[in-house]
Design a protein around this motif. Structure first.
Motif, PDB file in Angstrom:
ATOM      1  N   UNK A 355       1.167  -1.459   0.251  1.00  0.00           N
ATOM      2  CA  UNK A 355      -0.203   0.255  -0.244  1.00  0.00           C
ATOM      3  C   UNK A 355       0.322   1.120   0.001  1.00  0.00           C
ATOM      4  N   UNK A 356       2.333   1.474   0.173  1.00  0.00           N
ATOM      5  CA  UNK A 356       2.777   2.655  -0.026  1.00  0.00           C
ATOM      6  C   UNK A 356       3.666   3.088  -1.531  1.00  0.00           C
ATOM      7  N   UNK A 357       3.588   3.167  -1.894  1.00  0.00           N
ATOM      8  CA  UNK A 357       4.295   4.212  -2.761  1.00  0.00           C
ATOM      9  C   UNK A 357       5.978   4.152  -2.524  1.00  0.00           C
ATOM     10  N   UNK A 358       7.216   3.318  -3.212  1.00  0.00           N
ATOM     11  CA  UNK A 358       8.089   3.205  -2.813  1.00  0.00           C
ATOM     12  C   UNK A 358       8.810   3.731  -3.593  1.00  0.00           C
ATOM     13  N   UNK A 359       8.434   3.958  -5.662  1.00  0.00           N
ATOM     14  CA  UNK A 359       9.077   5.162  -6.334  1.00  0.00           C
ATOM     15  C   UNK A 359       8.238   6.290  -7.458  1.00  0.00           C
ATOM     16  N   UNK A 360       9.160   6.442  -7.801  1.00  0.00           N
ATOM     17  CA  UNK A 360       7.810   7.331  -9.064  1.00  0.00           C
ATOM     18  C   UNK A 360       8.976   6.713 -10.630  1.00  0.00           C
ATOM     19  N   UNK A 361       7.914   7.427 -11.715  1.00  0.00           N
ATOM     20  CA  UNK A 361       8.213   7.889 -13.103  1.00  0.00           C
ATOM     21  C   UNK A 361       7.495   8.932 -13.203  1.00  0.00           C
ATOM     22  N   UNK A 362       8.234   8.373 -15.040  1.00  0.00           N
ATOM     23  CA  UNK A 362       7.766   9.371 -15.740  1.00  0.00           C
ATOM     24  C   UNK A 362       5.853   9.218 -15.730  1.00  0.00           C
ATOM     25  N   UNK A 363       5.364  10.747 -16.151  1.00  0.00           N
ATOM     26  CA  UNK A 363       3.163  10.415 -16.867  1.00  0.00           C
ATOM     27  C   UNK A 363       3.173  11.528 -17.397  1.00  0.00           C
ATOM     28  N   UNK A 364       1.903  11.782 -17.507  1.00  0.00           N
ATOM     29  CA  UNK A 364       1.243  12.473 -18.306  1.00  0.00           C
ATOM     30  C   UNK A 364       0.038  12.394 -17.860  1.00  0.00           C
ATOM     31  N   UNK A 365      -0.353  11.818 -16.875  1.00  0.00           N
ATOM     32  CA  UNK A 365      -2.099  11.750 -16.890  1.00  0.00           C
ATOM     33  C   UNK A 365      -2.407  11.960 -14.741  1.00  0.00           C
ATOM     34  N   UNK A 366      -1.476  12.679 -14.386  1.00  0.00           N
ATOM     35  CA  UNK A 366      -2.416  12.753 -13.267  1.00  0.00           C
ATOM     36  C   UNK A 366      -1.545  14.032 -12.980  1.00  0.00           C
ATOM     37  N   UNK A 367      -2.228  15.001 -12.051  1.00  0.00           N
ATOM     38  CA  UNK A 367      -1.137  16.294 -11.396  1.00  0.00           C
ATOM     39  C   UNK A 367      -0.276  16.497 -11.167  1.00  0.00           C
ATOM     40  N   UNK A 368      -0.130  15.908 -10.584  1.00  0.00           N
ATOM     41  CA  UNK A 368       1.503  15.521  -9.702  1.00  0.00           C
ATOM     42  C   UNK A 368       2.420  15.218 -10.815  1.00  0.00           C
ATOM     43  N   UNK A 369       2.397  15.153 -12.269  1.00  0.00           N
ATOM     44  CA  UNK A 369       2.986  15.077 -12.579  1.00  0.00           C
ATOM     45  C   UNK A 369       4.031  16.477 -13.392  1.00  0.00           C
ATOM     46  N   UNK A 370       2.970  17.261 -13.741  1.00  0.00           N
ATOM     47  CA  UNK A 370       3.132  18.468 -14.099  1.00  0.00           C
ATOM     48  C   UNK A 370       3.372  19.476 -12.873  1.00  0.00           C
ATOM     49  N   UNK A 371       3.485  18.969 -11.470  1.00  0.00           N
ATOM     50  CA  UNK A 371       3.116  20.449 -10.482  1.00  0.00           C
ATOM     51  C   UNK A 371       4.799  20.972 -10.259  1.00  0.00           C
ATOM     52  N   UNK A 372       5.333  21.189 -10.607  1.00  0.00           N
ATOM     53  CA  UNK A 372       7.030  21.508 -10.042  1.00  0.00           C
ATOM     54  C   UNK A 372       6.826  22.620  -9.349  1.00  0.00           C
ATOM     55  N   UNK A 373       8.389  22.809  -8.898  1.00  0.00           N
ATOM     56  CA  UNK A 373       8.998  24.057  -8.172  1.00  0.00           C
ATOM     57  C   UNK A 373       8.960  25.463  -9.050  1.00  0.00           C
ATOM     58  N   UNK A 374       8.804  26.429  -8.611  1.00  0.00           N
ATOM     59  CA  UNK A 374       9.269  27.019  -9.713  1.00  0.00           C
ATOM     60  C   UNK A 374       9.238  28.855  -8.941  1.00  0.00           C
ATOM     61  N   UNK A 375      10.579  29.228  -8.698  1.00  0.00           N
ATOM     62  CA  UNK A 375      11.409  30.598  -8.112  1.00  0.00           C
ATOM     63  C   UNK A 375      11.923  31.015  -8.104  1.00  0.00           C
ATOM     64  N   UNK A 376      12.052  32.574  -8.119  1.00  0.00           N
ATOM     65  CA  UNK A 376      13.052  33.771  -8.076  1.00  0.00           C
ATOM     66  C   UNK A 376      13.581  34.014  -7.143  1.00  0.00           C
ATOM     67  N   UNK A 377      15.363  34.665  -7.726  1.00  0.00           N
ATOM     68  CA  UNK A 377      15.749  34.523  -6.594  1.00  0.00           C
ATOM     69  C   UNK A 377      16.381  35.961  -7.007  1.00  0.00           C
ATOM     70  N   UNK A 378      17.901  36.561  -5.927  1.00  0.00           N
ATOM     71  CA  UNK A 378      18.501  38.032  -6.361  1.00  0.00           C
ATOM     72  C   UNK A 378      19.249  38.334  -4.949  1.00  0.00           C
ATOM     73  N   UNK A 379      20.416  38.345  -5.286  1.00  0.00           N
ATOM     74  CA  UNK A 379      21.575  39.242  -4.632  1.00  0.00           C
ATOM     75  C   UNK A 379      20.492  40.481  -4.015  1.00  0.00           C
ATOM     76  N   UNK A 380      19.607  41.337  -4.245  1.00  0.00           N
ATOM     77  CA  UNK A 380      18.977  42.526  -3.749  1.00  0.00           C
ATOM     78  C   UNK A 380      17.437  41.777  -3.191  1.00  0.00           C
ATOM     79  N   UNK A 381      17.045  40.786  -3.442  1.00  0.00           N
ATOM     80  CA  UNK A 381      15.536  39.595  -2.502  1.00  0.00           C
ATOM     81  C   UNK A 381      15.630  40.309  -0.851  1.00  0.00           C
ATOM     82  N   UNK A 382      14.522  41.149  -0.378  1.00  0.00           N
ATOM     83  CA  UNK A 382      14.975  41.635   0.386  1.00  0.00           C
ATOM     84  C   UNK A 382      13.851  41.365   1.605  1.00  0.00           C
ATOM     85  N   UNK A 383      12.715  40.485   0.601  1.00  0.00           N
ATOM     86  CA  UNK A 383      11.827  39.562   1.586  1.00  0.00           C
ATOM     87  C   UNK A 383      11.503  38.404   0.840  1.00  0.00           C
TER      88      UNK A 383
END
Length: 449
Positions: A355-383
């Motif tokens: 009953x436990x997920x023990x590995x991952x694979x590529x796919x195109x049928x679930x939202x989790x295949x497309x939910x990725x991190x995205x962030x912008x940082x900079x040397x002068x970012x204050x908050x």
């Protein structure tokens, strides 16, 4: 022989052939190592049955042969005749008999990929039609880091239980909570992000490299993903348009495996040369590409459910540490830098034990295949600010233009993508058949302990 792949990825499709066109021996070994033994056993059984069938022969009189062959032909021809009765035509898709359908799907997918490659090369040879304004901010070094196979929900910065992102968990900047990748595989996603799409077609002559050049930036492409030389397809072909190009792997049959940290000396060189030039430096990582344990030399700081998932968690931590080193390198060289990090795609649960997920694979049928991190940082970012409205990888070039403070008529977007403005835009993604589908139509399969 195809059975294990069919269980994992379905029938032959465009994405599988694109992967074949862009792989090397090490990536092939990683792929095979990721196939569960349980998926291989049926293939072995089928091969044994086939060998026994070929060995066992029995003579049948003609009348009995006809009695056996006739029902078989009726089964094969039933659907084509049914289609013909309503359309007065028969195509290769009309024959649904498994063996023929399998061969036809292989051929059709191969034909589409070859035609796409030819069209891409023709477009790449044409001049771009970008006409951007120059960057309107004080940054002199723009850094884009393209990660690999990172699920957003496995980063501590996005709520994961293990503290595997010390840099991104504490950095200031803009953190997108609902960024959706363009596709569920590397080639389709990165191309879909870095190349302008118009009327459903990719305009490869209008990509991020020649856009940055017209902005007056010196462009560097530093990649730990393979290059195949003259036969490059997709992402590596785009990267080769940069002013300075580095591929750690050349894609030969004996291509050596490199750590993403091996990109650092090349990044350092890009930072220090042409000191007065404004630059765009793009790094393409191997990141969390399967086999996960190969990425981390089979070592991890904390066990999580299974060895493979533990390696996956560690691979994300290693990428986060690399991001910290990139930021430190740019700062120590007194650069006014800003950096985007995102992953090309996420992953879906592969198989379960008790009953436990023990590995991952590529796919195109679930939202989790497309939910990725995205962030912008900079040397002068204050908050640190979170953006909760949905953003799409298909709009990456518009976001890039806003990030650099540049206006480009072909990327006119009335929505401020760098704010929490609701753009009221339907999010779509590219599936493995290279078709756009609604993100909301996909299954939601969150990871649960």
């Amino acid at each position: 022989m195809y059975y294990p792949i069919a269980i994992m990825y379905g029938s032959p499709n465009i994405n599988i052939f694109i992967s074949v066109f862009n792989t090397n021996i090490n990536e092939s070994a990683d792929f095979l190592n990721n196939i569960p033994i349980l998926y291989i056993i049926p293939s072995i059984v089928l091969i044994v049955i086939a060998a026994l069938a070929l060995k066992t022969r029995k003579y049948l009189p003609n009348i009995k042969s006809v009695a056996l062959i006739a029902p078989f032909l009726l089964i094969v021809l039933f659907n084509p005749l049914k289609v013909y009765s309503t359309t007065n035509s028969i195509t290769s898709e009309s024959v649904r008999f498994t063996l023929f359908r399998f061969a036809n799907e292989l051929y059709q997918s191969y034909k589409i990929v070859v035609a796409s490659e030819l069209k891409m090369k023709q477009l790449m040879a044409q001049p771009s039609t970008w006409a951007p304004s120059l960057p309107a901010n004080d940054y002199d070094t723009y850094i884009i880091v393209i990660g690999e196979s990172v699920r957003r929900d496995f980063m501590h910065a996005y709520g994961f239980s293990i503290a595997n992102t010390p840099f991104s968990s504490t950095a200031n900047g803009l953190f997108f909570q609902n960024y959706i990748s363009a596709a569920g595989s590397t080639q389709a996603s990165v191309s879909g992000s870095l190349v302008r799409r118009h009327n459903g077609e990719l305009q490869h002559n209008n990509n991020i490299i020649n856009l940055a050049k017209k902005q007056g930036l010196s462009v560097y492409w530093i990649s730990n993903q393979g290059s195949l030389g003259n036969d490059d397809f997709g992402v590596s072909q785009i990267g080769k348009q940069a002013d300075s190009v580095t591929f750690l792997k050349k894609g030969e049959y004996d291509a050596q495996s490199f750590s993403d940290r091996d990109l650092l000396p090349h990044f350092q060189q890009a930072i220090v040369e042409k000191p007065s030039a404004k630059k765009l430096i793009i790094l393409h990582l191997m990141g969390s590409h399967s086999d996960f344990c190969s990425r981390v030399d089979h070592q991890y700081d904390e066990f999580f459910i299974s060895k493979k998932l533990s390696c996956y968690v560690q691979s994300i931590k290693n990428t986060d540490n690399l991001l910290a080193e990139l930021a430190q390198t740019a700062s120590s060289n007194h650069k006014k830098w800003t950096m985007i990090y995102f992953s090309d795609h996420g992953l879906s649960a592969m198989h379960q034990e008790q009953g436990k997920v023990v590995n991952f694979q590529h796919g195109d049928r679930s939202k989790q295949n497309f939910q990725v991190p995205f962030f912008i940082t900079a040397y002068d970012a204050k908050q640190r600010k979170e953006i909760h409205d949905y953003r799409s990888g298909l709009d990456f070039l518009s976001l890039y233009a806003q990030w650099t403070g540049s206006e480009e008529p072909l990327l006119s977007d009335k929505c401020d993508l760098l704010s929490d403005m609701n753009c009221h835009k339907k999010i779509q993604v590219i599936n493995f058949e290279d078709k756009l589908v609604d993100y909301d139509s996909l299954a939601d399969l969150p990871f649960t302990l």
